[in-house]
Scaffold this active site. Structure first.
Site, PDB file in Angstrom:
ATOM      1  N   HIS A  36    -127.149  21.186 -33.524  1.00 14.04           N
ATOM      2  CA  HIS A  36    -128.329  20.648 -32.845  1.00 14.04           C
ATOM      3  C   HIS A  36    -128.156  20.875 -31.339  1.00 14.04           C
ATOM      4  CE1 HIS A  36    -125.673  17.348 -31.872  1.00 14.04           C
ATOM      5  NE2 HIS A  36    -125.490  17.069 -33.153  1.00 14.04           N
ATOM      6  N   ALA A  37    -129.112  20.373 -30.559  1.00 13.89           N
ATOM      7  CA  ALA A  37    -129.094  20.652 -29.117  1.00 13.89           C
ATOM      8  C   ALA A  37    -127.853  20.100 -28.420  1.00 13.89           C
ATOM      9  CB  ALA A  37    -130.359  20.098 -28.471  1.00 13.89           C
ATOM     10  N   GLY A  38    -127.216  19.070 -29.003  1.00 12.89           N
ATOM     11  CA  GLY A  38    -125.965  18.553 -28.429  1.00 12.89           C
ATOM     12  C   GLY A  38    -124.868  19.600 -28.506  1.00 12.89           C
ATOM     13  N   HIS A  39    -124.689  20.182 -29.696  1.00 15.62           N
ATOM     14  CA  HIS A  39    -123.702  21.262 -29.848  1.00 15.62           C
ATOM     15  C   HIS A  39    -124.042  22.434 -28.916  1.00 15.62           C
ATOM     16  CE1 HIS A  39    -123.636  19.588 -34.140  1.00 15.62           C
ATOM     17  NE2 HIS A  39    -122.406  19.399 -33.726  1.00 15.62           N
ATOM     18  N   GLY A 149    -117.867  16.994 -26.762  1.00 18.61           N
ATOM     19  CA  GLY A 149    -118.911  16.083 -26.292  1.00 18.61           C
ATOM     20  C   GLY A 149    -118.392  14.680 -26.051  1.00 18.61           C
ATOM     21  N   LYS A 151    -120.180  12.296 -26.623  1.00 16.98           N
ATOM     22  CA  LYS A 151    -120.759  11.569 -27.767  1.00 16.98           C
ATOM     23  C   LYS A 151    -119.651  10.966 -28.630  1.00 16.98           C
ATOM     24  CE  LYS A 151    -123.382  10.838 -31.514  1.00 16.98           C
ATOM     25  NZ  LYS A 151    -122.368  10.718 -32.526  1.00 16.98           N
ATOM     26  N   LEU A 186    -128.105  12.695 -30.205  1.00 17.74           N
ATOM     27  CA  LEU A 186    -128.249  13.678 -31.281  1.00 17.74           C
ATOM     28  C   LEU A 186    -126.970  13.696 -32.108  1.00 17.74           C
ATOM     29  CD1 LEU A 186    -130.001  16.685 -29.505  1.00 17.74           C
ATOM     30  CD2 LEU A 186    -131.023  14.704 -30.653  1.00 17.74           C
ATOM     31  N   SER A 187    -127.136  13.796 -33.422  1.00 13.91           N
ATOM     32  CA  SER A 187    -125.998  13.833 -34.341  1.00 13.91           C
ATOM     33  C   SER A 187    -126.427  14.511 -35.627  1.00 13.91           C
ATOM     34  CB  SER A 187    -125.539  12.396 -34.642  1.00 13.91           C
ATOM     35  OG  SER A 187    -124.707  12.382 -35.781  1.00 13.91           O
ATOM     36  N   SER A 188    -125.513  15.271 -36.213  1.00 15.69           N
ATOM     37  CA  SER A 188    -125.831  15.892 -37.508  1.00 15.69           C
ATOM     38  C   SER A 188    -126.166  14.816 -38.535  1.00 15.69           C
ATOM     39  CB  SER A 188    -124.643  16.722 -37.998  1.00 15.69           C
ATOM     40  OG  SER A 188    -124.261  17.661 -37.009  1.00 15.69           O
TER      41      SER A 188
HETATM   42  P1  AMP Z   1    -119.367  17.699 -34.717  1.00 15.60           P
HETATM   43  O1  AMP Z   1    -120.020  18.905 -35.293  1.00 15.60           O
HETATM   44  O2  AMP Z   1    -120.090  16.424 -34.987  1.00 15.60           O
HETATM   45  O3  AMP Z   1    -117.890  17.623 -35.045  1.00 15.60           O
HETATM   46  O4  AMP Z   1    -119.430  17.878 -33.138  1.00 15.60           O
HETATM   47  C1  AMP Z   1    -118.911  19.019 -32.513  1.00 15.60           C
HETATM   48  C2  AMP Z   1    -118.865  18.795 -31.026  1.00 15.60           C
HETATM   49  O5  AMP Z   1    -120.184  18.550 -30.537  1.00 15.60           O
HETATM   50  C3  AMP Z   1    -118.022  17.575 -30.637  1.00 15.60           C
HETATM   51  O6  AMP Z   1    -117.296  17.874 -29.446  1.00 15.60           O
HETATM   52  C4  AMP Z   1    -119.076  16.534 -30.392  1.00 15.60           C
HETATM   53  O7  AMP Z   1    -118.658  15.512 -29.492  1.00 15.60           O
HETATM   54  C5  AMP Z   1    -120.180  17.355 -29.790  1.00 15.60           C
HETATM   55  N1  AMP Z   1    -121.477  16.671 -29.907  1.00 15.60           N
HETATM   56  C6  AMP Z   1    -122.023  16.147 -31.026  1.00 15.60           C
HETATM   57  N2  AMP Z   1    -123.191  15.535 -30.741  1.00 15.60           N
HETATM   58  C7  AMP Z   1    -123.381  15.683 -29.407  1.00 15.60           C
HETATM   59  C8  AMP Z   1    -124.396  15.259 -28.488  1.00 15.60           C
HETATM   60  N3  AMP Z   1    -125.465  14.566 -28.886  1.00 15.60           N
HETATM   61  N4  AMP Z   1    -124.259  15.592 -27.181  1.00 15.60           N
HETATM   62  C9  AMP Z   1    -123.172  16.284 -26.755  1.00 15.60           C
HETATM   63  N5  AMP Z   1    -122.185  16.707 -27.559  1.00 15.60           N
HETATM   64  C10 AMP Z   1    -122.279  16.415 -28.872  1.00 15.60           C
END
Ligand code: AMP
Length: 284
Positions: A36-39, A149, A151, A186-188
C-alpha cells in the site's frame, strides 16, 4: 527503470553484489507484500537516497503466533510487482518459504528486553521471528541502507538494536507513518475490516492525538493519566477490544514514572478480525 523479480537467494545476492561492485549504493525495503502507499513511501524515499532499490517480499512464518493470521494474510504478487515497478524499484526479491528455510532454523536472533514489552508481551516470540528473518535478509543483501516504517515503531527499535549489536553494515532509516485521510495508519491488515469497522477505525489515531494533547497542551506528566485519556477514547467505541494504550520512553520504550522529554504513545486493539497498532511521538 526495469524491475527484475528474483526468487532465489543466490541470484538476489549476486544481483546486489554486482550493483555495489559497479559503485552503486543499495537501498533495501523489507516487506510482507500486499503493498500500500505506506510501503511505497519507503521505496520512493529509498529511490531518492540510493542508486538502486531492492524490495523483499516474504510473509515470514516465524513472526506469526500459532493462532495468528499467517494463512489468511493478504497476498498479491502481481499487484505488488506493478506497484514496486512504478515506485522505482529495480529488484523484487520474493523467495518461497523453502528457499528462505532450506532446513529448520537452529538460530534465533533475539533482542532481549525490548522484545518482551508491549507488542512483544501481546505476541510472544513475534520480535524474535522478525529479528531472525531481518538478519537473514541483511546477510543476503550485504551493505545497504534499509528502510522501515515508524508505523511499527517497536520493530524499528528492535532492528536498530540488532544492527548495532551485530555490527551489520546496514544504515537503518526510519520513515514516517502514512495515514488515510481520516488518520487511520495504512496497513495490509486494514483489508480485514468491514465497512462498518473501517468507519470507526481511526478512533485509534484519535486516542493517540488525545494522549499527545494531554502531554503537550495540558502539560500532563503522569503516565497513568495519559493512559487513561487514550483508553477512554478507544473504549468509547464499543467495537474495539483494547490490548494496550501506553506511553513510554521514545528511545527504548521503557516504562516511565514521570513523562519527560521525547516519549512515544502506543496503542494496540482488536477491531473485528483485525488487530491494529499505531503510535505517535510527543514531547513532555
Ligand atoms: P509489513 O509488510 O507490514 O511487514 O511492512 C513492511 C514495512 O512497511 C515495515 O517497515 C513497516 O513499518 C512499513 N509500513 C507499513 N505500514 C506503513 C505505513 N502506514 N506508513 C509507513 N510505513 C509503513
Amino acid at each position: 527503470m526495469s524491475l527484475t523479480v528474483i526468487d532465489r537467494v543466490d541470484a538476489f545476492r549476486k544481483a546486489v553484489d554486482a550493483e555495489r561492485a559497479a559503485g552503486r549504493t543499495v537501498g533495501l525495503v523489507p516487506t510482507m507484500g500486499a503493498l500500500h502507499a505506506g510501503h511505497l513511501s519507503l521505496m520512493k524515499r529509498a529511490a531518492l537516497e540510493c542508486d538502486v532499490v531492492a524490495t523483499s517480499l516474504f510473509v515470514n512464518p516465524l513472526q506469526f503466533g500459532p493462532t495468528e493470521d499467517l494463512t489468511a494474510y493478504p497476498r498479491d504478487l502481481e499487484g505488488d510487482r506493478t506497484k514496486t515497478k512504478a515506485a522505482g524499484v529495480s529488484f523484487l526479491f520474493a523467495p518461497s518459504e523453502a528457499e528462505m528455510f532450506p532446513q529448520p532454523p537452529l538460530i534465533t536472533v533475539r533482542v532481549s528486553g525490548l522484545s518482551d514489552r508491549l507488542e512483544g508481551a501481546a505476541r510472544p516470540g513475534h520480535f524474535d521471528g522478525v529479528a531472525t528473518v531481518v538478519t537473514k535478509l541483511f546477510a543476503i543483501t550485504g551493505a545497504c541502507r534499509a528502510y522501515f516504517g515508524e508505523k511499527d515503531y517497536q520493530q524499528l527499535a528492535v532492528i536498530r538494536h540488532l544492527v548495532a549489536d551485530l555490527m551489520l553494515p546496514v544504515d537503518v532509516i526510519g520513515c514516517p507513518t502514512v495515514r488515510d485521510t481520516d488518520g487511520l495508519a495504512l496497513s495490509s491488515r486494514n483489508a480485514y475490516l468491514t465497512a462498518e469497522e473501517r468507519a470507526v477505525a481511526s478512533t485509534l489515531y484519535h486516542a493517540l492525538l488525545a494522549g499527545r494533547a494531554a502531554i503537550e497542551k495540558d502539560h500532563e506528566t503522569d503516565p497513568d493519566t495519559v493512559r487513561r485519556v487514550m483508553t477512554t477514547v478507544v473504549e468509547a467505541e464499543p467495537r474495539f477490544v483494547l490490548d494496550y494504550a501506553e506511553v513510554a520512553n521514545g528511545a527504548d520504550l521503557t516504562p516511565l514514572a514521570r513523562l519527560n522529554g521525547e516519549v512515544r504513545l502506543l496503542v494496540a486493539a482488536r477491531l473485528g478480525r483485525a488487530r491494529l497498532i499505531d503510535n505517535l511521538g510527543a514531547h513532555a
